[in-house]
Design an enzyme around this catalytic site. Sequence first.
Site, short mmCIF file in Angstrom:
data_model
loop_
_atom_site.label_atom_id
_atom_site.label_comp_id
_atom_site.label_asym_id
_atom_site.label_seq_id
_atom_site.Cartn_x
_atom_site.Cartn_y
_atom_site.Cartn_z
N VAL A 1 34.98 -15.30 -9.31
CA VAL A 1 35.77 -16.43 -8.80
C VAL A 1 35.70 -16.26 -7.29
O VAL A 1 36.34 -15.39 -6.72
CB VAL A 1 37.21 -16.40 -9.33
CG1 VAL A 1 38.03 -17.52 -8.71
CG2 VAL A 1 37.22 -16.51 -10.85
N PRO A 2 34.87 -17.08 -6.62
CA PRO A 2 34.40 -16.78 -5.26
C PRO A 2 35.42 -16.97 -4.13
O PRO A 2 35.28 -17.83 -3.26
CB PRO A 2 33.22 -17.73 -5.09
CG PRO A 2 33.57 -18.90 -5.96
CD PRO A 2 34.29 -18.31 -7.15
N CYS A 3 36.41 -16.09 -4.09
CA CYS A 3 37.41 -16.15 -3.03
C CYS A 3 36.81 -15.78 -1.67
O CYS A 3 37.38 -16.12 -0.63
CB CYS A 3 38.60 -15.26 -3.36
SG CYS A 3 38.19 -13.58 -3.84
N HIS A 4 35.64 -15.15 -1.67
CA HIS A 4 34.98 -14.81 -0.40
C HIS A 4 34.49 -16.05 0.34
O HIS A 4 34.21 -15.97 1.52
CB HIS A 4 33.80 -13.85 -0.65
CG HIS A 4 32.74 -14.40 -1.52
ND1 HIS A 4 32.82 -14.35 -2.92
CD2 HIS A 4 31.57 -15.00 -1.23
CE1 HIS A 4 31.74 -14.92 -3.42
NE2 HIS A 4 30.97 -15.32 -2.43
#
Length: 154
Positions: free
Chosen positions: A120-123
Site C-alpha cells: 500500500v504505497p504510502c511512500h
Amino acid sequence: MSSTRWMDSPIGGLRLHTSAGLLTAVEFDAEPRGTRRAETVLDDAQHQLEEYFAGERTTFDLPLANDGTEFQRKVWGELRRIPFGETVTYGEIARSLGYEPGISRAVGAANGANPLPVVVPCHRVIGANGTLTGYAGGPDRKRTLLELEQPGLF
C-alpha cells in the site's frame, strides 16, 4: 493461524505477516530468523515484492487485511489509487476524500499507521513543498522506493 516470513530487499530486511489468509503487515528492519515454510499468501507476497524491486511489477494483487479506523481505511484506499511512479501530497489526498486540505496532518497520521508499506504505497505521498516527509521507514527508504519507480528523480 498467523505466519511470518523474512525476505531481503533493496530497502533492507522485511518481515511479512499473514493471518487468516490475508497479508496483515510488512515490517522494516527485520532480521532473518525462523524456518521457511510454504504458504500461499507469503509465497505470493514475497514473489510480488521481488518483482516490484526488480522493476517488473507496478501493482500488487494480494489479499490484504484492512484493520484500522474508518478514516485510516479511507486514506489507505486512496494510497492504493496512486499510480506507480507518481506522487501526491497529503493535502491532495484530503481533497480527494472530500476534506479540506487542512486535514493533511490527519492524513499523514493515517499514512504513518499503514501496516502494509510498499504494498500500500504510502511512500508516494510527499509534502506540499515536494519534500520527502513523514515516512515510517525513514527518508532514505522513501527516496529509494521513489527512485525505483522514477529513475533520475533525485
